[in-house]
Design a protein around this motif. Sequence first.
Motif, PDB file in Angstrom:
ATOM      1  N   ILE A 184       0.833  -1.196   0.000  1.00 31.97           N
ATOM      2  CA  ILE A 184       0.000   0.000   0.000  1.00 31.97           C
ATOM      3  C   ILE A 184       0.872   1.252   0.000  1.00 31.97           C
ATOM      4  O   ILE A 184       2.073   1.184   0.269  1.00 31.97           O
ATOM      5  CB  ILE A 184      -0.947   0.044   1.231  1.00 31.97           C
ATOM      6  N   GLY A 185       0.272   2.400  -0.301  1.00 30.26           N
ATOM      7  CA  GLY A 185       0.983   3.660  -0.283  1.00 30.26           C
ATOM      8  C   GLY A 185       0.793   4.388   1.039  1.00 30.26           C
ATOM      9  O   GLY A 185      -0.307   4.413   1.588  1.00 30.26           O
ATOM     10  N   LEU A 186       1.878   4.974   1.558  1.00 32.92           N
ATOM     11  CA  LEU A 186       1.841   5.750   2.803  1.00 32.92           C
ATOM     12  C   LEU A 186       2.539   7.084   2.573  1.00 32.92           C
ATOM     13  O   LEU A 186       3.582   7.136   1.917  1.00 32.92           O
ATOM     14  CB  LEU A 186       2.544   5.002   3.937  1.00 32.92           C
ATOM     15  N   GLN A 187       1.983   8.151   3.100  1.00 28.86           N
ATOM     16  CA  GLN A 187       2.599   9.468   3.009  1.00 28.86           C
ATOM     17  C   GLN A 187       3.490   9.704   4.223  1.00 28.86           C
ATOM     18  O   GLN A 187       3.036   9.588   5.353  1.00 28.86           O
ATOM     19  CB  GLN A 187       1.528  10.555   2.946  1.00 28.86           C
ATOM     20  N   PHE A 188       4.763  10.038   3.977  1.00 32.05           N
ATOM     21  CA  PHE A 188       5.697  10.331   5.047  1.00 32.05           C
ATOM     22  C   PHE A 188       6.129  11.795   4.937  1.00 32.05           C
ATOM     23  O   PHE A 188       6.636  12.227   3.893  1.00 32.05           O
ATOM     24  CB  PHE A 188       6.929   9.427   4.973  1.00 32.05           C
ATOM     25  N   ALA A 189       5.921  12.541   6.002  1.00 28.60           N
ATOM     26  CA  ALA A 189       6.274  13.953   6.015  1.00 28.60           C
ATOM     27  C   ALA A 189       7.737  14.141   6.408  1.00 28.60           C
ATOM     28  O   ALA A 189       8.258  13.439   7.271  1.00 28.60           O
ATOM     29  CB  ALA A 189       5.376  14.713   6.991  1.00 28.60           C
ATOM     30  N   ALA A 190       8.396  15.105   5.738  1.00 25.16           N
ATOM     31  CA  ALA A 190       9.773  15.483   6.069  1.00 25.16           C
ATOM     32  C   ALA A 190       9.875  16.993   5.916  1.00 25.16           C
ATOM     33  O   ALA A 190      10.329  17.504   4.885  1.00 25.16           O
ATOM     34  CB  ALA A 190      10.760  14.768   5.157  1.00 25.16           C
ATOM     35  N   PRO A 191       9.437  17.738   6.915  1.00 21.13           N
ATOM     36  CA  PRO A 191       9.336  19.200   6.796  1.00 21.13           C
ATOM     37  C   PRO A 191      10.635  19.898   6.411  1.00 21.13           C
ATOM     38  O   PRO A 191      10.600  20.974   5.813  1.00 21.13           O
ATOM     39  CB  PRO A 191       8.889  19.628   8.203  1.00 21.13           C
ATOM     40  N   GLN A 192      11.784  19.298   6.723  1.00 17.75           N
ATOM     41  CA  GLN A 192      13.060  19.927   6.402  1.00 17.75           C
ATOM     42  C   GLN A 192      13.495  19.689   4.964  1.00 17.75           C
ATOM     43  O   GLN A 192      14.463  20.296   4.494  1.00 17.75           O
ATOM     44  CB  GLN A 192      14.153  19.403   7.355  1.00 17.75           C
ATOM     45  N   ALA A 193      12.799  18.826   4.243  1.00 17.81           N
ATOM     46  CA  ALA A 193      13.126  18.569   2.848  1.00 17.81           C
ATOM     47  C   ALA A 193      12.412  19.586   1.955  1.00 17.81           C
ATOM     48  O   ALA A 193      11.323  20.054   2.291  1.00 17.81           O
ATOM     49  CB  ALA A 193      12.711  17.153   2.450  1.00 17.81           C
ATOM     50  N   PRO A 194      13.010  19.940   0.802  1.00 12.63           N
ATOM     51  CA  PRO A 194      12.365  20.917  -0.086  1.00 12.63           C
ATOM     52  C   PRO A 194      11.135  20.301  -0.756  1.00 12.63           C
ATOM     53  O   PRO A 194      11.100  19.092  -1.003  1.00 12.63           O
ATOM     54  CB  PRO A 194      13.454  21.225  -1.115  1.00 12.63           C
ATOM     55  N   PRO A 195      10.115  21.105  -1.068  1.00 11.33           N
ATOM     56  CA  PRO A 195       8.955  20.595  -1.802  1.00 11.33           C
ATOM     57  C   PRO A 195       9.416  20.035  -3.157  1.00 11.33           C
ATOM     58  O   PRO A 195      10.354  20.571  -3.746  1.00 11.33           O
ATOM     59  CB  PRO A 195       8.076  21.835  -1.998  1.00 11.33           C
ATOM     60  N   PRO A 196       8.808  18.965  -3.648  1.00 10.84           N
ATOM     61  CA  PRO A 196       7.644  18.257  -3.093  1.00 10.84           C
ATOM     62  C   PRO A 196       8.020  17.143  -2.117  1.00 10.84           C
ATOM     63  O   PRO A 196       7.183  16.332  -1.746  1.00 10.84           O
ATOM     64  CB  PRO A 196       7.019  17.671  -4.355  1.00 10.84           C
ATOM     65  N   TRP A 197       9.299  17.104  -1.698  1.00  6.11           N
ATOM     66  CA  TRP A 197       9.784  16.000  -0.875  1.00  6.11           C
ATOM     67  C   TRP A 197       9.445  16.161   0.599  1.00  6.11           C
ATOM     68  O   TRP A 197       9.806  15.313   1.412  1.00  6.11           O
ATOM     69  CB  TRP A 197      11.291  15.854  -1.074  1.00  6.11           C
ATOM     70  N   ASP A 198       8.770  17.242   0.936  1.00  8.98           N
ATOM     71  CA  ASP A 198       8.369  17.427   2.334  1.00  8.98           C
ATOM     72  C   ASP A 198       7.179  16.548   2.705  1.00  8.98           C
ATOM     73  O   ASP A 198       6.814  16.446   3.873  1.00  8.98           O
ATOM     74  CB  ASP A 198       8.058  18.895   2.615  1.00  8.98           C
ATOM     75  N   ASN A 199       6.579  15.893   1.700  1.00  3.36           N
ATOM     76  CA  ASN A 199       5.488  14.948   1.961  1.00  3.36           C
ATOM     77  C   ASN A 199       5.481  13.936   0.816  1.00  3.36           C
ATOM     78  O   ASN A 199       4.909  14.186  -0.250  1.00  3.36           O
ATOM     79  CB  ASN A 199       4.144  15.671   2.052  1.00  3.36           C
ATOM     80  N   THR A 200       6.137  12.811   1.034  1.00  2.00           N
ATOM     81  CA  THR A 200       6.407  11.863  -0.041  1.00  2.00           C
ATOM     82  C   THR A 200       5.636  10.564   0.141  1.00  2.00           C
ATOM     83  O   THR A 200       5.557  10.025   1.243  1.00  2.00           O
ATOM     84  CB  THR A 200       7.921  11.545  -0.095  1.00  2.00           C
ATOM     85  N   LYS A 201       5.107  10.068  -0.950  1.00  2.00           N
ATOM     86  CA  LYS A 201       4.410   8.779  -0.920  1.00  2.00           C
ATOM     87  C   LYS A 201       5.410   7.641  -1.076  1.00  2.00           C
ATOM     88  O   LYS A 201       6.152   7.580  -2.051  1.00  2.00           O
ATOM     89  CB  LYS A 201       3.361   8.706  -2.034  1.00  2.00           C
TER      90      LYS A 201
END
Length: 306
Positions: A184-201
């Motif tokens: 399944i797909g899960l969204q993992f947040a990484a606020p310190q990463a630049p968009p769009p990697w701050d919330n990656t599936k």
Amino acid sequence: MTTAPASAIPPAAGARSRLAGLLEPHFLVAATLLALTAGGWNATIHFLQWATEKKSVPVPECVQVDPHEFRWSNMPSRMGPFVLAGDGELNTRNGQPEFDGRPDGEIVLEGDMLSALRIGSDLDRSRLKQRCSNWYGIGIYRDSREPNRLWRLEVYYYTGDVDKVPHVPERCLVAGGATLLDSIGLQFAAPQAPPPWDNTKFIRTLYQYTDSHEGITRQAVQYYTFNFNGKTESSWKAVRLGLAYPWVHYCFFAKIQFAPLTPVTDVETTDRQAAEFARAFMPEVIRHLPTAADVAKLSGRGADAI
């Protein structure tokens, strides 16, 4: 009622019948393809500015690739609370730490394994100075707050090739004898990463295997996603398709994969712990990969067109 023999059909009617057949859509498509193949394919490729061969995308200057191992040699030693396993922490002999002067968390692949991954070829050797070779990085990280909790992080970088993206857990694990339980797909947040990697599936693959030493059936998980030309993509099929697009001249993809090195007893708890690990490593991993803007600059096109 009888049917007139073919020889009795008026010539004009036969001509009209043949003309109608020539105008059938399927015939026209086939004829067009034949014409292109026979005489105009190269001209068509040139006119549309399509690429029959992919061009390589160099990695940022901060990336160091070992010229012999084709390994990401400067993987971060610490990311948040997660620390690369040191010399003697994992490798033991007769119950005692074994020291070899190298961090145990640095995993080195050799020979057939590298060949199977299509890394370290003569082409890669010729592209090292331009920072355009394929490479990999594998590290084992210890949670400094819970020393018995280990994570394995893997990054594989491919560029200048139309790879079929064959190495994903759903396929490799089953081929190795494991039983796939869920994907399944899960969204993992990484606020310190630049968009769009701050919330990656990420794709979470849950599987079952038999421990060869203890003969016990256990559950385990793998999490993975892709960076395709600087953009997020969780589907390996979509990455494969994107690599095949003839209008994409410069291309790379990186597979980012990680897993806990302990059996899974509670999937939800493991997912929460995985989200925390991803939050720590994603900013560092993304910093060492090209961006969509880098690819757009090489292509002379807008980032949205890549």
